[in-house]
Motif scaffolding. Structure first.
Motif, PDB file in Angstrom:
ATOM      1  N   VAL A 179     -75.041 -48.676  76.771  1.00  0.00           N
ATOM      2  CA  VAL A 179     -74.385 -49.695  77.612  1.00  0.00           C
ATOM      3  C   VAL A 179     -74.883 -49.516  78.961  1.00  0.00           C
ATOM      4  CG1 VAL A 179     -72.077 -50.324  78.393  1.00  0.00           C
ATOM      5  CG2 VAL A 179     -72.332 -49.506  76.121  1.00  0.00           C
ATOM      6  N   ASP A 180     -75.823 -50.527  79.349  1.00  0.00           N
ATOM      7  CA  ASP A 180     -76.387 -50.391  80.737  1.00  0.00           C
ATOM      8  C   ASP A 180     -77.169 -49.147  80.756  1.00  0.00           C
ATOM      9  OD1 ASP A 180     -75.375 -52.949  81.290  1.00  0.00           O
ATOM     10  OD2 ASP A 180     -73.424 -52.064  82.325  1.00  0.00           O
ATOM     11  N   GLY A 181     -77.823 -48.617  79.919  1.00  0.00           N
ATOM     12  CA  GLY A 181     -78.766 -47.483  79.764  1.00  0.00           C
ATOM     13  C   GLY A 181     -77.938 -46.291  79.385  1.00  0.00           C
ATOM     14  N   ARG A 182     -76.541 -46.287  79.456  1.00  0.00           N
ATOM     15  CA  ARG A 182     -75.792 -45.014  79.067  1.00  0.00           C
ATOM     16  C   ARG A 182     -75.672 -44.816  77.439  1.00  0.00           C
ATOM     17  NH1 ARG A 182     -69.262 -44.165  80.650  1.00  0.00           N
ATOM     18  NH2 ARG A 182     -69.177 -42.245  79.063  1.00  0.00           N
ATOM     19  N   ALA A 183     -76.162 -43.866  76.942  1.00  0.00           N
ATOM     20  CA  ALA A 183     -76.082 -43.324  75.383  1.00  0.00           C
ATOM     21  C   ALA A 183     -74.753 -43.346  75.131  1.00  0.00           C
ATOM     22  CB  ALA A 183     -76.990 -42.491  75.051  1.00  0.00           C
ATOM     23  N   CYS A 184     -74.318 -44.070  73.952  1.00  0.00           N
ATOM     24  CA  CYS A 184     -72.960 -43.587  73.182  1.00  0.00           C
ATOM     25  C   CYS A 184     -72.991 -43.744  71.984  1.00  0.00           C
ATOM     26  CB  CYS A 184     -71.971 -44.627  73.839  1.00  0.00           C
ATOM     27  SG  CYS A 184     -71.755 -44.870  75.612  1.00  0.00           S
ATOM     28  N   GLN A 185     -72.180 -43.027  71.179  1.00  0.00           N
ATOM     29  CA  GLN A 185     -71.734 -43.312  69.760  1.00  0.00           C
ATOM     30  C   GLN A 185     -70.593 -43.981  69.258  1.00  0.00           C
ATOM     31  OE1 GLN A 185     -74.405 -42.211  67.248  1.00  0.00           O
ATOM     32  NE2 GLN A 185     -75.563 -41.941  68.915  1.00  0.00           N
ATOM     33  N   ALA A 186     -70.524 -44.600  68.398  1.00  0.00           N
ATOM     34  CA  ALA A 186     -69.327 -45.270  67.862  1.00  0.00           C
ATOM     35  C   ALA A 186     -69.404 -45.630  66.365  1.00  0.00           C
ATOM     36  CB  ALA A 186     -68.907 -46.700  68.731  1.00  0.00           C
ATOM     37  N   ASN A 187     -68.148 -46.265  65.758  1.00  0.00           N
ATOM     38  CA  ASN A 187     -68.456 -46.759  64.483  1.00  0.00           C
ATOM     39  C   ASN A 187     -68.112 -48.174  64.187  1.00  0.00           C
ATOM     40  OD1 ASN A 187     -65.628 -46.674  64.240  1.00  0.00           O
ATOM     41  ND2 ASN A 187     -65.645 -44.255  64.098  1.00  0.00           N
ATOM     42  N   TRP A 188     -67.849 -48.721  65.534  1.00  0.00           N
ATOM     43  CA  TRP A 188     -67.702 -50.197  65.449  1.00  0.00           C
ATOM     44  C   TRP A 188     -67.433 -50.587  66.851  1.00  0.00           C
ATOM     45  CZ3 TRP A 188     -61.998 -52.368  64.810  1.00  0.00           C
ATOM     46  CH2 TRP A 188     -62.329 -54.200  65.180  1.00  0.00           C
ATOM     47  N   VAL A 189     -68.320 -51.572  67.068  1.00  0.00           N
ATOM     48  CA  VAL A 189     -68.525 -52.014  68.617  1.00  0.00           C
ATOM     49  C   VAL A 189     -68.244 -53.507  68.836  1.00  0.00           C
ATOM     50  CG1 VAL A 189     -70.289 -52.165  70.700  1.00  0.00           C
ATOM     51  CG2 VAL A 189     -70.206 -50.444  68.882  1.00  0.00           C
ATOM     52  N   VAL A 190     -67.602 -53.981  69.642  1.00  0.00           N
ATOM     53  CA  VAL A 190     -67.313 -55.173  70.222  1.00  0.00           C
ATOM     54  C   VAL A 190     -67.816 -55.101  71.686  1.00  0.00           C
ATOM     55  CG1 VAL A 190     -65.720 -56.881  70.431  1.00  0.00           C
ATOM     56  CG2 VAL A 190     -65.412 -55.638  68.676  1.00  0.00           C
ATOM     57  N   ILE A 191     -68.605 -56.238  71.977  1.00  0.00           N
ATOM     58  CA  ILE A 191     -68.913 -56.483  73.149  1.00  0.00           C
ATOM     59  C   ILE A 191     -68.378 -57.851  73.752  1.00  0.00           C
ATOM     60  CG2 ILE A 191     -71.052 -56.899  75.051  1.00  0.00           C
ATOM     61  CD1 ILE A 191     -70.980 -54.365  73.564  1.00  0.00           C
ATOM     62  N   ALA A 192     -67.377 -57.976  74.667  1.00  0.00           N
ATOM     63  CA  ALA A 192     -66.251 -59.011  74.781  1.00  0.00           C
ATOM     64  C   ALA A 192     -66.754 -59.797  76.186  1.00  0.00           C
ATOM     65  CB  ALA A 192     -64.868 -58.598  74.845  1.00  0.00           C
ATOM     66  N   ASN A 193     -66.851 -61.209  75.904  1.00  0.00           N
ATOM     67  CA  ASN A 193     -66.908 -61.891  77.180  1.00  0.00           C
ATOM     68  C   ASN A 193     -65.573 -62.820  77.475  1.00  0.00           C
ATOM     69  OD1 ASN A 193     -68.294 -63.437  79.254  1.00  0.00           O
ATOM     70  ND2 ASN A 193     -68.483 -64.919  78.136  1.00  0.00           N
ATOM     71  N   SER A 194     -64.506 -62.407  76.301  1.00  0.00           N
ATOM     72  CA  SER A 194     -63.192 -62.867  76.467  1.00  0.00           C
ATOM     73  C   SER A 194     -62.422 -61.648  76.525  1.00  0.00           C
ATOM     74  CB  SER A 194     -63.304 -64.006  75.473  1.00  0.00           C
ATOM     75  OG  SER A 194     -63.040 -63.470  74.145  1.00  0.00           O
ATOM     76  N   CYS A 195     -61.188 -62.145  76.818  1.00  0.00           N
ATOM     77  CA  CYS A 195     -60.034 -61.162  76.510  1.00  0.00           C
ATOM     78  C   CYS A 195     -59.279 -61.343  75.439  1.00  0.00           C
ATOM     79  CB  CYS A 195     -59.049 -61.091  77.911  1.00  0.00           C
ATOM     80  SG  CYS A 195     -57.980 -62.716  77.738  1.00  0.00           S
ATOM     81  N   HIS A 196     -59.364 -62.338  74.780  1.00  0.00           N
ATOM     82  CA  HIS A 196     -58.859 -62.536  73.160  1.00  0.00           C
ATOM     83  C   HIS A 196     -59.654 -62.296  72.258  1.00  0.00           C
ATOM     84  CE1 HIS A 196     -56.012 -64.929  76.076  1.00  0.00           C
ATOM     85  NE2 HIS A 196     -55.057 -64.585  75.045  1.00  0.00           N
ATOM     86  N   TYR A 197     -59.040 -61.991  71.102  1.00  0.00           N
ATOM     87  CA  TYR A 197     -59.941 -61.501  69.921  1.00  0.00           C
ATOM     88  C   TYR A 197     -58.928 -61.771  68.609  1.00  0.00           C
ATOM     89  CZ  TYR A 197     -62.115 -58.592  66.705  1.00  0.00           C
ATOM     90  OH  TYR A 197     -62.868 -58.039  65.639  1.00  0.00           O
ATOM     91  N   GLY A 198     -59.721 -62.508  67.636  1.00  0.00           N
ATOM     92  CA  GLY A 198     -59.048 -62.680  66.286  1.00  0.00           C
ATOM     93  C   GLY A 198     -57.868 -63.803  66.536  1.00  0.00           C
ATOM     94  N   GLY A 199     -57.876 -64.632  67.430  1.00  0.00           N
ATOM     95  CA  GLY A 199     -56.771 -65.409  67.920  1.00  0.00           C
ATOM     96  C   GLY A 199     -56.204 -65.245  69.100  1.00  0.00           C
ATOM     97  N   GLY A 200     -54.750 -64.914  68.955  1.00  0.00           N
ATOM     98  CA  GLY A 200     -54.304 -64.571  70.279  1.00  0.00           C
ATOM     99  C   GLY A 200     -54.018 -63.123  70.482  1.00  0.00           C
ATOM    100  N   PHE A 201     -54.677 -62.170  69.680  1.00  0.00           N
ATOM    101  CA  PHE A 201     -54.702 -60.992  70.161  1.00  0.00           C
ATOM    102  C   PHE A 201     -55.366 -60.581  71.617  1.00  0.00           C
ATOM    103  CE2 PHE A 201     -54.744 -60.391  65.344  1.00  0.00           C
ATOM    104  CZ  PHE A 201     -53.500 -60.445  65.272  1.00  0.00           C
TER     105      PHE A 201
END
Length: 302
Positions: A179-201
């Motif tokens: 992320v902007d050159g910073r190394a991370c680990q995860a098992n699921w990643v979402v890069i969001a351009n919106s605040c909502h997800y999956g409908g109204g969540f």
């Protein structure tokens, strides 16, 4: 008032019994508008129809009638252009409609298309593909991979139940994220351009389509039970609580790269589009979007 509208619809979007497109077209005609309507048979044809309509100079707006995936493909033809994008939300989740506060009724949609405000919204890219809402890899893309589209067209969001449960019983993915050159680990990643997800969540309130810049949400569940707890918190709009405990990391993001030792499914605006690696860039492009008068996304008027 806008009168000349070009409507591009996806016959397979959302519930098969939805009448919102036809009802909206009738409402537009009653108001004195002259909508043209086409139903392309493919993604390529959808983009071409939008490009040709925008280039013709004959229309005051190009309207995408479908789910968030259909909207993304129409928007791709309008990037950095002068012709605005309108939407008729007939998908299952309709994240963009939630983002701009558009009610899925014929009168509300028609009124917005005719008289709504036009704003510039940020358009990012994932592996070179433009997106308005989010992109990512892991759990949600696996759920979408297992989703039966015919069942979804009949019962809507209920169709997600079996794939969600199946996803929880799968082994957790291992993803390497920069992320902007910073190394991370995860098992699921979402890069969001919106605040909502999956409908109204509400996934995060740290971003929105009206502002430039993405947010990386890195899920770091160690067990399936922990992942289920994160999903429950997401549905309740309380995902930030997991960030406070270190189970989720939420970072501002301009660029991100997601890789894995074995291919992991990738999704863009709710459509599965292959597998890792995935490269995401906030970019500098925009789309002019028609939003309801008084929409919470009404900042940054075009």
């Amino acid at each position: 008032m806008r009168r000349r509208l070009f409507v591009i619809s996806n016959p397979g979007a959302g519930l098969s019994r939805s009448s919102l497109i036809d009802d909206t077209l009738r409402a537009l005609q009653r108001a004195g508008a002259v909508p043209s309507h086409t139903r392309p048979a493919s993604i390529a044809a959808t983009r071409l129809a939008a490009q040709q309509a925008a280039a013709s100079g004959s229309y005051e707006a190009i309207v995408a009638a479908g789910g968030d995936g259909t909207i993304r493909h129409v928007a791709a033809a309008l990037i950095d252009g002068s012709v605005p994008l309108g939407i008729i939300p007939v998908g299952t989740g309709n994240v963009l409609a939630h983002e701009i506060g558009l009610k899925p009724t014929a009168d509300a949609v028609a009124r917005t298309l005719l008289q709504g405000t036009t704003i510039e919204v940020a358009c990012a890219s994932a592996n070179g593909e433009p997106f308005l809402l989010m992109a990512g890899a892991g759990f949600d893309a696996r759920v979408l991979t297992d989703l039966d589209q015919r069942t979804k067209s009949l019962v809507g969001k209920l169709a997600y139940a079996a794939p969600l449960l199946g996803g929880l019983f799968r082994p957790l993915d291992t993803l390497s994220v920069a992320v902007d050159g910073r190394a991370c680990q995860a098992n699921w990643v979402v890069i969001a351009n919106s605040c909502h997800y999956g409908g109204g969540f509400v996934l995060t309130e740290r971003t929105g389509i009206h502002q430039r810049g993405l947010v990386a949400i890195l899920f770091k569940a160690r067990t399936r039970t922990a992942l289920a707890g994160m999903l429950t918190s997401l549905a309740r709009g309380r995902l930030e609580e997991h960030a406070a405990r270190g189970h989720v990391e939420i970072l501002p993001c301009s660029q991100a790269t997601i890789t894995s030792d074995t291919p992991v499914p990738v999704q863009i605006d709710g459509d599965v589009v292959g597998s890792t690696p995935l490269t995401i860039d906030a970019g500098s492009s925009h789309v002019r979007l028609i939003v309801p008068p008084g929409s919470p996304s009404g900042g940054g008027h075009a």
